[in-house]
Design a protein around this motif. Structure first.
Motif, short mmCIF file in Angstrom:
data_model
loop_
_atom_site.label_atom_id
_atom_site.label_comp_id
_atom_site.label_asym_id
_atom_site.label_seq_id
_atom_site.Cartn_x
_atom_site.Cartn_y
_atom_site.Cartn_z
N ARG A 43 0.81 -1.17 0.05
CA ARG A 43 0.20 0.05 -0.01
C ARG A 43 0.96 1.17 0.12
O ARG A 43 0.49 2.37 -0.72
N GLY A 44 1.70 1.22 0.90
CA GLY A 44 2.63 2.39 0.85
C GLY A 44 3.61 2.57 -0.61
O GLY A 44 3.89 3.57 -0.91
N VAL A 45 3.91 1.27 -1.10
CA VAL A 45 4.89 1.47 -2.37
C VAL A 45 3.92 2.15 -3.54
O VAL A 45 4.28 2.74 -4.27
N VAL A 46 2.84 1.73 -3.33
CA VAL A 46 1.82 2.02 -4.53
C VAL A 46 1.52 3.39 -4.48
O VAL A 46 1.66 4.34 -5.42
N SER A 47 1.38 4.07 -3.00
CA SER A 47 1.18 5.46 -2.83
C SER A 47 2.31 6.13 -3.19
O SER A 47 2.17 7.21 -3.80
N GLY A 48 3.57 5.80 -2.76
CA GLY A 48 4.60 6.38 -3.21
C GLY A 48 5.13 6.45 -4.56
O GLY A 48 5.22 7.39 -5.15
N SER A 49 4.60 5.15 -5.17
CA SER A 49 4.91 5.22 -6.83
C SER A 49 4.08 6.46 -7.60
O SER A 49 4.27 6.90 -8.43
N LEU A 50 2.80 6.35 -6.99
CA LEU A 50 1.82 7.51 -7.70
C LEU A 50 2.23 8.84 -7.51
O LEU A 50 2.17 9.75 -8.46
N LEU A 51 2.68 9.25 -6.21
CA LEU A 51 3.18 10.40 -5.89
C LEU A 51 4.39 10.87 -6.67
O LEU A 51 4.70 11.84 -7.35
N VAL A 52 5.52 9.84 -7.01
CA VAL A 52 6.75 10.20 -7.59
C VAL A 52 6.24 10.26 -9.09
O VAL A 52 6.65 11.08 -10.04
N PHE A 53 5.45 9.31 -9.85
CA PHE A 53 5.15 9.34 -11.13
C PHE A 53 4.52 10.60 -11.55
O PHE A 53 4.77 11.09 -12.57
N MET A 54 3.32 10.94 -10.76
CA MET A 54 2.65 12.15 -10.99
C MET A 54 3.44 13.40 -10.90
O MET A 54 3.49 14.36 -11.87
N THR A 55 4.63 13.33 -10.08
CA THR A 55 5.27 14.56 -10.10
C THR A 55 6.33 14.71 -11.25
O THR A 55 6.51 15.80 -11.66
N ALA A 56 6.64 13.42 -11.44
CA ALA A 56 7.69 13.55 -12.60
C ALA A 56 7.32 13.93 -13.62
O ALA A 56 7.76 14.56 -14.64
N LEU A 57 5.94 13.73 -13.95
CA LEU A 57 5.27 13.92 -15.22
C LEU A 57 5.44 15.45 -15.64
O LEU A 57 5.42 15.82 -16.87
N GLY A 58 5.47 16.21 -14.66
CA GLY A 58 5.49 17.83 -14.90
C GLY A 58 6.71 18.49 -14.68
O GLY A 58 6.94 19.64 -14.37
N TYR A 59 7.76 17.52 -14.26
CA TYR A 59 9.04 18.43 -13.96
C TYR A 59 9.61 19.24 -15.23
O TYR A 59 9.56 18.80 -16.52
N TYR A 60 10.10 20.29 -14.86
CA TYR A 60 10.63 21.28 -16.09
C TYR A 60 12.02 21.62 -15.59
O TYR A 60 13.01 21.41 -16.69
N ILE A 61 12.62 22.05 -14.70
CA ILE A 61 13.76 22.47 -14.26
C ILE A 61 14.95 21.93 -14.49
O ILE A 61 15.90 21.82 -15.13
N THR A 62 14.65 20.37 -13.90
CA THR A 62 15.75 19.33 -13.92
C THR A 62 16.09 18.80 -15.23
O THR A 62 17.26 18.80 -15.70
N PRO A 63 14.98 18.34 -15.96
CA PRO A 63 15.41 18.08 -17.44
C PRO A 63 15.87 19.02 -18.43
O PRO A 63 16.85 18.81 -19.09
N ALA A 64 15.53 20.63 -18.07
CA ALA A 64 16.07 21.66 -19.10
C ALA A 64 17.36 21.55 -18.46
O ALA A 64 18.20 22.08 -19.57
N LEU A 65 18.00 21.56 -17.32
CA LEU A 65 19.42 21.87 -17.05
C LEU A 65 20.20 20.79 -17.26
O LEU A 65 21.69 20.72 -17.68
N ILE A 66 19.83 19.61 -16.76
CA ILE A 66 20.61 18.47 -16.91
C ILE A 66 20.67 17.58 -18.23
O ILE A 66 21.58 16.91 -18.81
N GLY A 67 19.45 17.51 -18.94
CA GLY A 67 19.25 16.72 -20.06
C GLY A 67 19.77 17.52 -21.21
O GLY A 67 19.81 18.64 -21.39
N GLY A 68 19.79 16.49 -22.27
CA GLY A 68 20.33 17.27 -23.76
C GLY A 68 19.00 17.61 -24.41
O GLY A 68 17.74 17.51 -23.80
N ALA A 69 19.20 17.77 -25.57
CA ALA A 69 18.16 18.30 -26.75
C ALA A 69 17.12 16.85 -26.71
O ALA A 69 15.94 17.47 -26.89
N LYS A 70 17.44 15.80 -26.79
CA LYS A 70 16.67 14.56 -26.97
C LYS A 70 16.08 13.99 -25.67
O LYS A 70 15.54 13.03 -25.44
N ASP A 71 16.33 14.70 -24.41
CA ASP A 71 15.97 14.40 -23.20
C ASP A 71 14.84 15.44 -22.54
O ASP A 71 14.44 15.24 -21.36
N GLN A 72 14.46 16.63 -23.37
CA GLN A 72 13.50 17.37 -22.68
C GLN A 72 12.00 16.89 -22.71
O GLN A 72 11.66 16.01 -23.50
#
Length: 397
Positions: A320-349
């Motif tokens: 139950r805790g793993v699924v809740s944590g996975s949902l939190l991480v996955f949903m938050t990661a979908l909208g990430y902007y600053i980290t991929p923009a600075l760390i990623g390349g052109a094909k990682d945006q």
């Protein structure tokens, strides 16, 4: 006012601040985004006479004299620079070449002296592009409606042809679906990484007490107390070719040359995993501290291998805790902007970078809203599937 009414009023007063917050900062922006995604009033507002003239026009036929006169009059009489700029951007997104065409035409028309006989104006003499059918078709399509699915179709690399049939865009014209898939794959990769790191960490934190537990929880909570931009900048320094990680790997002899850890998918996943790890550790930890500590020793006393004890005894209890944590991480990661923009390349945006470009770079709020709407729908579908599977599992159990 009776007692029941007073209780209801008190309950409403307690809920009212939260409801107001959700209305102002969630519901209204969401409705606005959805409205922008399907709204297309610019051409009809900037070209009112042209909108009337093209209402009964056959897109396969040549433009009529009335259409040409109406367009010339609309362009010449439009003195709203902001509206005219929005019109140019709207038309240019549908048919490249409108930016220079409209500016050149407007400059020539404004030089005409009053009174102007718009029927006698030869637009082709101003620019030969006015003799090409596709420019008139783009104007007719934009001016004939204020509601459109153009942005939503473009968000999934589709469009309507002249006949109104939906078709795929050329592979070199748009890559929104590719970027959307990349976003979900990256979010899934970060979620898996957080699971692999977060579960053992939470188990260790739950197995100790006192200052040791506080130290471990403080270490995992530290990213939440630091600015996201600062954390990302720190990883930018650590992952460089001459950064701390590569220097350490070379010093201990694991590699003879720096590893490519920045401006690629690897760096993005490492940095995002570090930032989002607390959202996995805390739900798992909260479940672990409620489980008796003698379960694993009891399984071992019965001859179970530690891995077997973990997968058959502990993991089902903390799922139950793993699924809740996975949902939190996955949903938050979908909208990430600053980290991929600075760390990623052109094909990682990720798709957030594309939305930011349309919103701030191209000033195309309709397209930005459409991409956000597609991402929202995809996320809701995944969450619905999860809830359906969870309900079925509870029913079976």
């Amino acid at each position: 006012m009776n007692e029941l009414q007073r209780q209801r009023l008190k309950s409403f007063a307690l809920v009212a601040p939260l409801a107001l917050f959700l209305l102002v900062f969630f519901i209204i922006p969401l409705v606005t985004m959805m409205k922008e995604a399907v709204s297309d009033p610019v051409a009809a507002k900037a070209l009112p006479l042209t909108a009337q003239a093209v209402s009964d026009w056959n897109p396969e036929a040549p433009p009529t004299p009335e259409m040409k006169a109406a367009l010339a009059e609309d362009i010449r009489n439009n003195d709203d620079a902001q509206l005219f700029g929005d019109l140019v951007r709207r038309l240019n997104s549908a048919q490249p070449g409108f930016r220079t065409l409209m500016s050149k035409t407007r400059n020539q028309l404004t030089k005409l002296e009053e009174p102007v006989d718009y029927v006698q104006i030869d637009l082709v003499a101003i620019d030969k592009k006015w003799g090409e059918q596709q420019y008139w078709q783009a104007i007719a399509s934009a001016a004939s409606t204020t509601l459109t699915d153009r942005n939503l179709l473009a968000a999934i690399d589709m469009e309507r042809d002249i006949s109104g049939e939906i078709r795929s865009l050329p592979s070199d014209a748009s890559a929104n679906v590719t970027i959307m898939v990349r976003t979900f794959i990256t979010a899934l990769s970060v979620t898996i990484a957080c699971i692999l790191i977060g579960i053992p960490f939470a188990m260790v934190a739950a197995s100790v007490e006192g200052w040791k537990r506080q130290l471990l929880l403080g270490a995992v909570l530290l990213p939440l107390w630091t600015s996201l931009l600062v954390r990302t900048a720190a990883w930018f320094i650590l992952l460089q070719d001459q950064g701390l990680i590569n220097n350490a790997l070379i010093a201990i002899g694991i590699t003879s040359e720096p590893l490519a850890l920045i401006f690629n998918r690897t760096g993005v996943i490492i940095a995002m995993t570090h930032v989002l790890l607390p959202f996995m550790v805390l739900p798992v930890f909260s479940v672990l501290i409620g489980i008796p500590k003698n379960l694993m020793p009891a399984a071992a006393s019965l001859g179970a291998h530690p891995l077997r004890s973990f997968f058959h005894v502990l993991l089902p209890l903390i799922m139950r805790g793993v699924v809740s944590g996975s949902l939190l991480v996955f949903m938050t990661a979908l909208g990430y902007y600053i980290t991929p923009a600075l760390i990623g390349g052109a094909k990682d945006q990720l798709i957030s970078s594309v939305i930011a470009f349309y919103a701030m770079g191209a000033a195309n709020w309709g397209m930005a809203g459409a991409l956000g709407m597609v991402l929202l729908i995809a996320t809701i579908l995944l969450y619905t599937i999860y809830m359906r599977l969870s309900t079925e599992k509870e029913v079976r159990s």
